[in-house]
Design an enzyme around this catalytic site. Structure first.
Site, mmCIF file in Angstrom:
data_model
loop_
_atom_site.group_PDB
_atom_site.id
_atom_site.type_symbol
_atom_site.label_atom_id
_atom_site.label_comp_id
_atom_site.label_asym_id
_atom_site.label_seq_id
_atom_site.Cartn_x
_atom_site.Cartn_y
_atom_site.Cartn_z
ATOM 1 N N ASP A 5 -2.572 -0.431 6.217
ATOM 2 C CA ASP A 5 -3.421 -0.793 5.077
ATOM 3 C C ASP A 5 -2.907 -2.055 4.384
ATOM 4 O O ASP A 5 -3.690 -2.895 3.936
ATOM 5 C CB ASP A 5 -3.474 0.359 4.067
ATOM 6 N N HIS A 41 -5.413 4.573 6.459
ATOM 7 C CA HIS A 41 -4.674 5.551 5.641
ATOM 8 C C HIS A 41 -3.229 5.733 6.115
ATOM 9 O O HIS A 41 -2.652 6.810 5.976
ATOM 10 C CB HIS A 41 -5.410 6.892 5.591
ATOM 11 N N GLU A 91 0.813 5.761 0.405
ATOM 12 C CA GLU A 91 0.120 7.020 0.656
ATOM 13 C C GLU A 91 0.762 8.065 -0.246
ATOM 14 O O GLU A 91 1.981 8.021 -0.491
ATOM 15 C CB GLU A 91 0.221 7.431 2.118
ATOM 16 N N ASP A 103 0.860 -1.187 0.000
ATOM 17 C CA ASP A 103 0.000 0.000 0.000
ATOM 18 C C ASP A 103 0.894 1.234 0.000
ATOM 19 O O ASP A 103 2.029 1.194 0.498
ATOM 20 C CB ASP A 103 -0.918 0.024 1.225
#
Length: 733
Positions: A145, A140, A8, A6
């Site tokens: 995640d 998040h 961000e 994952d």
């Protein structure tokens, strides 16, 4: 072993935004193993909204590594293991931009969870984790995640192993004809040897609500007198009508009153618990088997086919909504549902035929308006609900529709097929010439007399004359008879229909013939069934209005300042209110527009600001078709706004959407519309909102509605909360 990943980012723009955190975890079918977590310096400021969502600040990233500095260690960590990502398209594209191609197999848990974990209200990672009991403490954040994604994938693997042997073999036959990247998941797996478990009939206990309303409807049935009602939108019409019918049938049986029909038909626009629906809502095994005979499948067709195979083991009635279709799958459904031409209508292979058999012994039948007009042969008492929508429903049910994609399957004569395809193409060229539309855009046009003066119409007529002779030589047939009707309309030999031409996003052409004498057909259908029906949803002087015992909790806000503004200032002020309201509510907003032009103008005016605030806009005919934007919004309502046209807003099921704010930009107002018709339209929209029982705030930005405020108050069945805002101050919204 697998590796879940994952990231961000500073935003959702693939070109200008950058990665600020990468998280990854290695895992197998049973446990999570090694972790990888890194903050990344993006060399650009982190937007305030991203800081709010992630908690990652510029100070956190100032001393962090550059992406290129950790690229090698990250690639070494993932090695050649299959990559697992939730909503892979964006994350993989961002990684490719930053560290180059990743050639590992990649599985998207968003797509896989929709296949193997059905009936979820939302397929966002946060929602799935919550509903499936997956630990997900730091939403998040990349590592948290990634761990949640890994746990989700472990659940999916277990679900794949639980597929019954029969379904597993059907899926394997499809995977041999596709390049779908998730096909390798099935290699080496042994399916469950058990037969698919039949879905047990779920009997829902009808709740006795709004007893006053059901009692009055029952009395109208007993008196056998035509009676019209308007019910509060807070009264659940379907349940109330069912309670009335149940009481009426029970009384008639107990008192041996056989002079009154004992059967009751309840017809609604969109029933929640129907006894039967129109044939297009049911799966046809005949047509699905034919679909599976395709020589190759693309990724979307593969996912659709697997969804139908697995859904059949769970589906109680073979209804479309039981398969949880999304996006383009709705178009694919048209190739496998029951129809008039390809389905054999054998109850063994046709869910619709089974449903028709089942209703014969029912004392109370609940159905849709569409089925009411198309298929139901019934004698007894009639409760016709949502009467204010009956004309539109009849239009949909009684129109004759031709799709360009179905021609090859229905026309055996090659010459006739070519000419039919030519006439569809010419009709579309006519639309392009008249509307001057952009390539690839959805469009529709009603053919009128002025269009028949354009030179291309002579080509259309010439092709139609050839087809007329070819159809006569072919002889009668269900589809050819309908095709002959289309030719008669083009040649003005049949003037009972108007013709519309549509093009979908898939570039499929649709031609629709709409009956001109709709009112006559509606009245005949109703009064042939019951000379004294109960009609519910009458706005114009009903025999009785029935209020709810509850007061609506929603508040409708009207902006008085707007009625004094000129056109340019009105637009700027409305956009300012729209922008501020969406941001303050952090998404979870539905914005309703009266025209495509106003929707596009609003979208373009607020797009950049919404992008900065990390709020996604899903706009009808801009972000995609109707199904696509609804699906996209459902996945991420927390930071999203849905921009749709009023006509579509009236059709959607609000119970499927997570929202708490609606903004009405402007109500539809036709050129010849009377004030009474305008008020009736406002009432329909308000009733739709009130019946959802979800919305906290409704902002009305239409100055025409503000000027009719007192009349709006008096026309509503219930007293609703209405506030007039003067001297708008955006910071106080």
């Amino acid at each position: 072993m697998y590796v879940a990943i994952d990231i961000e980012t500073t935003g959702l723009d693939l070109i200008s935004d950058q990665i600020i955190e990468i998280g990854a975890v290695k895992f197998d079918e049973n446990e999570l193993c090694e972790e990888f977590s890194m903050l990344i310096n993006p060399n650009i400021p982190v937007p305030p909204e991203v800081v709010r969502i992630t908690g990652i600040t510029d100070d956190d990233l100032r001393s962090a590594s550059q992406l290129y500095e950790i690229a090698e260690s990250f690639k070494n960590f993932i090695g050649d293991m299959p990559i697992i990502v939730h909503n892979a398209e964006f994350d993989i594209a961002m990684l490719k931009k930053g560290i180059g191609n990743l050639n590992n197999p990649c599985y998207d848990t968003l797509i896989l969870s929709q296949l193997f974990i059905p009936d979820m209200r939302s397929y966002s990672l946060e929602s799935l984790a919550k509903n499936l009991g997956i630990e997900h403490n730091k939403t998040h954040r990349a590592l948290s995640d990634a761990k949640a994604t890994a746990s989700l994938f472990q659940i999916i693997l277990r679900e794949i192993k639980n597929i019954d042997a029969e379904s597993f073999e059907m899926i394997k036959s499809i995977l041999n004809k596709t390049n779908w990247r998730a096909k390798d998941l099935f290699v080496g797996l042994k399916p469950d040897t058990k037969k698919p478990t039949a879905h047990k009939e779920q009997k829902t206990q009808q709740q006795k609500i709004e007893t006053v309303a059901s009692r009055k409807i029952c009395e109208a049935l007993e008196k056998n007198k035509k009676t019209t009602f308007e019910l509060s939108p807070l009264i659940k019409t379907e349940e109330t009508a069912y309670e009335a019918a149940l009481e009426f049938v029970s009384k008639s049986i107990s008192t041996a009153n056989f002079n009154t029909p004992l059967n009751v038909l309840i017809a609604l626009r969109n029933p929640k618990n129907p006894t039967i629906l129109d044939k297009g809502q049911y799966l046809s095994d005949d047509r699905f088997k034919k679909f599976l005979e395709k020589s190759d499948f693309d990724d979307k067709e593969t996912v659709f086919a697997i969804k139908i195979i697995l859904g059949k083991t769970r589906a109680e009635n073979g209804l479309k909504r039981e398969f949880r279709l999304t996006g383009e799958e709705h178009s694919m459904w048209e190739k496998v549902c029951c129809d008039d031409f390809e389905c054999g209508h054998d109850p063994k292979n046709c869910f619709y035929s089974r449903a028709l058999e089942a209703v014969k012994d029912k004392k109370i039948i609940i159905t849709s308006h569409k089925t009411f007009f198309e298929d139901i042969k019934f004698t007894g008492k009639l409760i016709l609900c949502d009467f204010d929508e009956i004309r539109e429903s009849a239009n949909m049910a009684l129109s004759i529709v031709f799709y360009s994609s179905m021609l090859k399957n229905l026309i055996d004569n090659d010459v006739l097929l070519i000419k039919t395809e030519v006439i569809f193409g010419l009709l579309w060229r006519l639309v392009e010439q008249v509307l001057n539309i952009e390539e690839g855009k959805y469009a529709e046009m009603k053919i009128d007399e002025s269009h028949k003066t354009i030179p291309i119409w002579q080509q259309i007529k010439g092709t139609a004359l050839f087809m007329e002779e070819a159809i006569k030589k072919e002889g009668p047939g269900k589809f050819l008879n309908r095709l002959a009707l289309l030719i008669d309309v083009i040649l003005d030999k049949n003037t009972n229909y108007t013709m519309e031409v549509h093009r979908k996003y898939s570039e499929e052409i649709k031609v629709v013939l709409i009956p001109k004498n709709l009112e006559e057909i509606i009245n005949k259908k109703i009064f042939d069934i019951d000379k004294n029906p109960v009609l519910i949803g009458i706005f114009d002087c009903p025999d009785e209005k029935i209020k709810s015992e509850r007061r609506p909790h929603e508040t409708f806000y009207f902006f008085e300042d707007l009625k004094r503004l000129n056109r340019e200032t009105l637009f700027k002020t409305s956009i300012a209110v729209l922008r501020r309201a969406i941001i303050k509510n952090k998404g979870k907003t539905i914005c309703v527009f009266h025209s495509k032009i106003s929707l596009r103008a609003a979208y373009e005016a607020i797009y950049e600001e919404m992008k900065k605030q990390e709020i996604a806009l899903y706009a009808q005919e801009i972000s995609g078709g109707r199904g696509k934007i609804i699906d996209s919004y459902i996945r991420n309502p927390e930071n999203s706004a849905l921009l749709i046209l009023e006509h579509y807003f009236k059709q959607i099921d609000l119970s499927e959407l997570d929202f708490n704010q609606i903004i009405i930009n402007k109500f539809y107002s036709g050129p010849d519309q009377t004030e009474q018709q305008f008020l009736a339209n406002i009432k329909k929209v308000f009733n739709k909102i009130l019946s959802s029982e979800k919305t906290k705030n409704i902002l009305i930005l239409d100055p025409s509605a503000v000027m009719l405020l007192e009349k709006i108050k008096t026309m509503m069945v219930d007293e609703i909360n209405m506030r007039v805002i003067k001297n708008v101050k955006l910071d106080e919204l």
